[in-house]
Scaffold this active site. Sequence first.
Site, PDB file in Angstrom:
ATOM      1  CG  ASP A   9      -1.869   1.127   1.310  1.00  0.00           C
ATOM      2  OD1 ASP A   9      -1.833   1.988   0.409  1.00  0.00           O
ATOM      3  OD2 ASP A   9      -2.653   1.169   2.267  1.00  0.00           O
ATOM      4  CG  ASP A 105      -3.344   3.331  -2.949  1.00  0.00           C
ATOM      5  OD1 ASP A 105      -4.358   2.783  -3.411  1.00  0.00           O
ATOM      6  OD2 ASP A 105      -3.278   3.771  -1.799  1.00  0.00           O
ATOM      7  CD  GLU A 106      -5.008  -0.656  -0.474  1.00  0.00           C
ATOM      8  OE1 GLU A 106      -5.217  -1.831  -0.101  1.00  0.00           O
ATOM      9  OE2 GLU A 106      -5.716   0.306  -0.150  1.00  0.00           O
TER      10      GLU A 106
HETATM   11 MG   LIG Z   1      -2.370   3.950   0.104  1.00  0.00          MG
END
Ligand SMILES: [Mg+2]
Length: 143
Positions: A9, A105-106
């Site tokens: 993340d 983002d992950e």
């Molecule tokens: Mg994040």
Amino acid sequence: MDRVILHSDMNSFYASVECLYHPELAGLPVAVGGNPEKRHGIILAKNELAKKSGIKTGETIGEAKGKCPRLVVLLPDYGRYLRFSRLARKIYYEYSDLVEPFGLDEAWIDVTSSVGLHGSGEEIARKISRRIQDELGVTVSIG
Ligand SMILES: [Mg+2]
């Protein structure tokens, strides 16, 4: 054999990427969100300084500016985030064929077949996070 799956993340992702494109904003609270001129829309991401000023993801830009008048609010540029997301994914694929992105983002990274070759799960997590930090300039939490 137990599977080893990491979750990655990237921290304050949109804000981290924007700060790389705006070095002149170093030392300022920065957020990414809606429409800063009309003072509407919501905060999508904020940097560490904005967080320290109490800015929260999901609040309106008006609320955020009320708390922190010098907050710099930038419009989101999804092309940039997509580019960084792809660069991160390229790094993940060096450690796994099984990468399941979750948003920009992950990602879930199954590193089972890399354990041994690239070290333990923890070592692989450290390697990936160091590479994202060094090559992309974004910090990441991997566990
Ligand atoms: Mg994040």
